[in-house]
Design a protein around this motif. Structure first.
Motif, PDB file in Angstrom:
ATOM      1  N   GLU A  14       0.911  -1.235  -0.052  1.00  0.00           N
ATOM      2  CA  GLU A  14      -0.190   0.064   0.024  1.00  0.00           C
ATOM      3  C   GLU A  14       0.856   1.420  -0.151  1.00  0.00           C
ATOM      4  O   GLU A  14       1.926   1.154   0.575  1.00  0.00           O
ATOM      5  CB  GLU A  14      -1.027   0.143   1.281  1.00  0.00           C
ATOM      6  N   GLU A  28       2.815   0.010   3.547  1.00  0.00           N
ATOM      7  CA  GLU A  28       2.508  -0.942   4.217  1.00  0.00           C
ATOM      8  C   GLU A  28       2.905  -2.090   3.038  1.00  0.00           C
ATOM      9  O   GLU A  28       2.890  -1.869   1.925  1.00  0.00           O
ATOM     10  CB  GLU A  28       0.987  -1.288   4.543  1.00  0.00           C
ATOM     11  N   HIS A  63      -7.323   3.032   1.563  1.00  0.00           N
ATOM     12  CA  HIS A  63      -6.696   1.660   2.609  1.00  0.00           C
ATOM     13  C   HIS A  63      -6.833   2.050   4.098  1.00  0.00           C
ATOM     14  O   HIS A  63      -6.423   1.529   4.704  1.00  0.00           O
ATOM     15  CB  HIS A  63      -5.244   1.867   2.286  1.00  0.00           C
ATOM     16  N   ILE A  65      -4.920   3.962   6.150  1.00  0.00           N
ATOM     17  CA  ILE A  65      -3.760   4.158   6.947  1.00  0.00           C
ATOM     18  C   ILE A  65      -3.612   5.584   7.005  1.00  0.00           C
ATOM     19  O   ILE A  65      -3.468   6.386   6.149  1.00  0.00           O
ATOM     20  CB  ILE A  65      -2.606   3.443   6.232  1.00  0.00           C
ATOM     21  N   ARG A 153      -5.882  -3.408   1.773  1.00  0.00           N
ATOM     22  CA  ARG A 153      -4.561  -3.602   2.754  1.00  0.00           C
ATOM     23  C   ARG A 153      -3.723  -4.788   2.438  1.00  0.00           C
ATOM     24  O   ARG A 153      -4.172  -5.734   1.951  1.00  0.00           O
ATOM     25  CB  ARG A 153      -5.141  -3.836   4.208  1.00  0.00           C
TER      26      ARG A 153
END
Length: 189
Positions: A14, A28, A63, A65, A153
């Motif tokens: 990600e 990620e 995502h 995040i 993810r």
């Protein structure tokens, strides 16, 4: 079809956006090993990454995040060393390999390392050959009856990629799948 003795590692990342040349970076990563047609859960690696850059609002909405999530995560250098260990004597598997590998190359360059030199197979390329067009990971998973969902993810998407690859391997066998084996030795900037 019988499986060969290779360890395959499905990889997904990600990112802060979609343009590594514009400063977007990995936030990620997940690596899901496959051996003899089975996911090896004990060998799975997943980590957030702190690239020390901001995350675009659009990317955060995809995502989920945030900067806060990655503040104490390992840096690019630490994560790249893990990727290099996993890629030694294995075949990496991606869905849209050029995207992930380009980001990994930029990460290597940023921390003063050589780009990756890896063998890989791209499930997007296989889907183009099989269906005449590239299919999204979600579409392949649904059509193949894979129940694990694509969530944008790294862990979930790497697990889905692993399962799509297993289905393709079981459908076509080692010889046909290995027609899609490619080598990545860094990209031209």
């Amino acid at each position: 079809m019988a499986w060969d003795d290779n360890v395959y590692c499905a990889v997904d990342i990600e990112t802060t956006g979609i343009d590594p040349s514009g400063g977007d970076r990995i936030i990620e990563i997940a690596i899901v090993p496959i051996y003899k047609g089975k996911v090896v859960k004990d060998w799975i690696y997943t980590s957030l990454v702190n690239p020390k850059v901001s995350i675009q609002t659009y990317a955060q909405s995809v995502h989920k995040i945030s900067i806060k999530d990655i503040q104490s995560a390992p840096g690019l250098e630490d994560v790249l060393s893990v990727v290099r260990k996993y890629s030694r004597d294995t075949v990496l598997v991606f869905h849209n390999a050029r995207f992930d590998l380009t980001f990994l190359d930029y990460a290597a360059k940023e921390v003063g390392q050589l780009p990756l030199d890896v063998y890989y197979i791209d499930t997007l390329e296989i889907s183009k050959a099989v269906y005449g067009r590239g299919k999204k990971l979600e579409t392949l998973a649904t059509e193949m009856g894979i129940t694990h969902k694509v969530t944008h993810r790294a862990y979930d998407d790497a697990l889905v990629t692993a399962n799509v690859f297993i289905k393709f391997f079981d459908m076509f066998g080692w010889e046909r799948i290995h027609e899609f084996l490619r080598r990545w030795m860094g990209r031209e900037y």
